[in-house]
Design a protein around this motif. Structure first.
Motif, PDB file in Angstrom:
ATOM      1  N   GLY A  96      -8.027   6.203  -6.886  1.00 43.38           N
ATOM      2  CA  GLY A  96      -9.389   6.505  -6.635  1.00 43.38           C
ATOM      3  C   GLY A  96     -10.359   6.576  -7.984  1.00 43.38           C
ATOM      4  O   GLY A  96     -11.594   6.931  -7.745  1.00 43.38           O
ATOM      5  N   ASN A  97      -9.831   6.499  -8.976  1.00 44.09           N
ATOM      6  CA  ASN A  97     -10.556   6.231 -10.164  1.00 44.09           C
ATOM      7  C   ASN A  97     -11.119   4.917 -10.760  1.00 44.09           C
ATOM      8  O   ASN A  97     -10.279   4.017 -10.874  1.00 44.09           O
ATOM      9  N   LYS A  98     -12.415   4.947 -10.698  1.00 38.86           N
ATOM     10  CA  LYS A  98     -13.017   3.547 -11.031  1.00 38.86           C
ATOM     11  C   LYS A  98     -13.035   3.434 -12.590  1.00 38.86           C
ATOM     12  O   LYS A  98     -13.404   2.001 -12.896  1.00 38.86           O
ATOM     13  N   ARG A 130      -3.036  -2.930 -12.239  1.00 42.31           N
ATOM     14  CA  ARG A 130      -4.386  -2.878 -11.823  1.00 42.31           C
ATOM     15  C   ARG A 130      -4.502  -2.005 -10.568  1.00 42.31           C
ATOM     16  O   ARG A 130      -5.519  -1.335 -10.181  1.00 42.31           O
ATOM     17  N   ASP A 131      -3.686  -2.541  -9.543  1.00 40.75           N
ATOM     18  CA  ASP A 131      -3.862  -2.096  -8.389  1.00 40.75           C
ATOM     19  C   ASP A 131      -3.397  -0.621  -8.234  1.00 40.75           C
ATOM     20  O   ASP A 131      -3.909   0.217  -7.531  1.00 40.75           O
ATOM     21  N   TYR A 169       1.352   6.587  -7.128  1.00 40.92           N
ATOM     22  CA  TYR A 169       0.257   7.376  -7.393  1.00 40.92           C
ATOM     23  C   TYR A 169       0.545   8.781  -7.360  1.00 40.92           C
ATOM     24  O   TYR A 169      -0.024   9.635  -8.158  1.00 40.92           O
ATOM     25  N   PHE A 210     -11.343   2.233 -15.163  1.00 39.20           N
ATOM     26  CA  PHE A 210      -9.930   1.643 -15.629  1.00 39.20           C
ATOM     27  C   PHE A 210      -9.636   1.762 -16.982  1.00 39.20           C
ATOM     28  O   PHE A 210      -8.489   1.652 -17.418  1.00 39.20           O
ATOM     29  N   SER A 257      -4.084   1.443 -10.822  1.00 40.43           N
ATOM     30  CA  SER A 257      -5.426   2.175 -11.090  1.00 40.43           C
ATOM     31  C   SER A 257      -6.275   2.388  -9.864  1.00 40.43           C
ATOM     32  O   SER A 257      -7.004   3.293  -9.671  1.00 40.43           O
ATOM     33  N   LYS A 258      -6.412   1.562  -9.100  1.00 40.71           N
ATOM     34  CA  LYS A 258      -7.304   1.350  -7.983  1.00 40.71           C
ATOM     35  C   LYS A 258      -6.754   2.548  -7.003  1.00 40.71           C
ATOM     36  O   LYS A 258      -7.517   3.271  -6.216  1.00 40.71           O
ATOM     37  N   THR A 318       0.791  -1.123   0.123  1.00 39.42           N
ATOM     38  CA  THR A 318      -0.111  -0.102   0.005  1.00 39.42           C
ATOM     39  C   THR A 318       0.997   1.139   0.017  1.00 39.42           C
ATOM     40  O   THR A 318       0.689   2.121  -0.655  1.00 39.42           O
TER      41      THR A 318
END
Length: 500
Positions: A133-135, A126-127, A88, A137, A129-130, A81
């Motif tokens: 905070g933007n859904k 993919r993580d 990010y 993808f 992208s998560k 994390t």
């Protein structure tokens, strides 16, 4: 190497301690400044000669140390994390982080050829992208790849097959992704993609999504559209997937402004149609296309099919003119299909008239006797019967093909007349023959019974025979003047019966 070691120490500190958002923002700004040379590299990330050794060398940058720590950690490890938060924040400052990560994931997969390692790498992207905070993808992928296409097109063509393979729901059939790829490809990169499609390792779109892609591609540049059709051929897209777009395609021969023409799509659809045997569905779709004299699309494929499927084309056109329903096991579906695909008669005639003009206005077409076929003659006759006066005048040259067939001279009556078998009687001759026949009949009825019996004796000549012979001679002379043989034969028969 020293820079890589220093970055590894930073990663160890991040993994050992929790990193809050404010600290991540400051650290991200510092790292982006230190990695500015790596992020804004002038040459391509992809080596000139791609091999495991050269790829390994390209991964020796300090930025790749951050990526490597993220990939090696298991998915359920909570220490991932802080690294995701840091990446990010770095991506917010320098967006190149996105496609640099994609390049690293592809290079790792290429170097190790390990399925497990590849799966972990995909989960890492993919993580990330998560973590933003933007859904969306899909938007996340396209944004990174668009920047990659502008900065490093070679890297884009190298990583794009893995993107389609790893995220099929987000990439397969996506028009925006396909366009940004095709506008940066060269011929050699396109060939690589075509080979992968033919090998079965790459699927960029399918039959269900191609119609939407084709419609949106009409505004693309010519090279992009031609590349799209090369990929469509590799994917073996059938012509049925293009029929819904046909009415929207425009073309004008020798047009000065080609911005509103769709020659790329039409020429490729024609190439697909020429490999097909004509069917009622294909024919109806073509005839529903608006007729324009300066557009040779429909008449070209009609003439091509007529030269190769003459009888079948005549039958199909006859069915369209008579508006016969297409065969379907479901009556309701058949009725709906017939109603939807019914072609107006005027439109059918306009295309047929264009075909007649292309064939030189003759009943022959490309060496065939197409318009003189019985089925085609029936179709033209049916169409003529269903036309109004204005349409008959408009398509008079087309309907003249029927008149030429009907007005052909028939030699049988002339031959019979020459042989004397079916000569006609004139009005005057018929009246004289009827009058003489009535006179002969009345004389026979007035003769007494003994005289009739005496006629059967060959040695005696009846009293009324001279009168009949004189009448016969007069009738014969009159018939010779008129020149009609049937009356002479009729009169001779009467005399013969008297002699008997």
């Amino acid at each position: 190497e020293n820079r890589c070691n220093l970055v590894q120490k930073v990663c160890d500190l991040i993994l050992s301690e929790d990193l809050d958002t404010e600290e991540a923002e400051h650290l991200a700004a510092c790292l982006c400044h230190l990695f500015s040379h790596d992020l804004n590299i002038i040459t391509s990330l992809l080596p000139l000669q791609v091999s495991p050794e050269t790829i390994e060398e390209s991964m020796g940058r300090p930025l790749c140390v951050l990526f490597d720590n993220l990939v090696t950690l298991p998915e359920d490890d909570h220490r991932r994390t802080p690294l995701l938060i840091l990446l990010y924040e770095m991506r917010n400052i320098s967006q190149q982080i996105g496609y640099h990560l994609l390049f690293f994931l592809k290079a790792t997969s290429y170097r190790n050829s390990s399925e497990d390692q590849d799966t972990s790498a995909l989960l890492a992207y993919r993580d990330l992208s998560k973590a933003t905070g933007n859904k969306d993808f899909v938007g996340f992928i396209i944004k990174d790849l668009k920047l990659c296409s502008e900065d490093d097109p070679r890297v884009l063509s190298w990583i794009i097959p893995d993107m389609y393979h790893s995220f099929p729901k987000q990439t397969c059939g996506n028009t925006d992704l396909l366009q940004l790829l095709l506008e940066r490809l060269d011929s050699s990169q396109l060939h690589d993609l075509v080979c992968m499609v033919l090998q079965g390792s790459l699927v960029m779109f399918d039959n269900s999504s191609f119609a939407n892609i084709l419609e949106k591609s009409l505004s693309w540049e010519t090279v992009e559209q031609m590349f799209l059709w090369q990929l469509a051929k590799a994917h073996e897209i059938p012509v049925d997937c293009c029929l819904s777009v046909m009415p929207k395609l425009k073309f004008t021969s020798y047009a000065a402004d080609v911005a509103n023409t769709h020659g790329e799509a039409l020429s490729n659809i024609l190439m697909m149609l020429r490999r097909e045997s004509p069917t009622e569905q294909l024919l109806r779709t073509l005839l529903l296309r608006e007729f324009r004299l300066e557009d040779p699309t429909v008449v070209t494929i009609l003439q091509y099919w007529v030269q190769r499927y003459e009888d079948k084309m005549a039958k199909l056109i006859n069915d369209v003119v008579n508006n016969k329903p297409q065969p379907s096991p479901n009556k309701r579906k058949r009725a709906q299909s017939t109603k939807a695909s019914a072609v107006p008669l005027d439109q059918v005639l306009s295309h047929l008239n264009h075909l007649r003009t292309a064939c030189g206005g003759r009943t022959t077409c490309g060496g065939t006797t197409f318009f003189s076929l019985e089925t085609m003659q029936d179709a033209l006759q049916t169409a003529q019967n269903g036309c109004g006066d204005a349409q008959k005048k408009k398509y008079s040259d087309l309907f003249a093909l029927i008149e030429e067939e009907e007005e052909e001279p028939q030699p049988e009556p002339q031959r019979k007349t020459g042989r004397g078998k079916s000569a006609r009687k004139t009005t005057k001759g018929r009246k004289k023959a009827e009058t003489e026949s009535e006179e002969g009949t009345s004389e026979e009825e007035e003769e007494p019974e003994p005289q009739r019996k005496a006629k059967s004796n060959r040695g005696r000549k009846p009293k009324g025979r001279k009168k009949q012979e004189s009448e016969s001679e007069e009738g014969s002379s009159e018939e010779e003047e008129v020149g009609k043989r049937p009356r002479k034969r009729k009169k001779n028969n009467q005399v013969g019966s008297d002699s008997e």
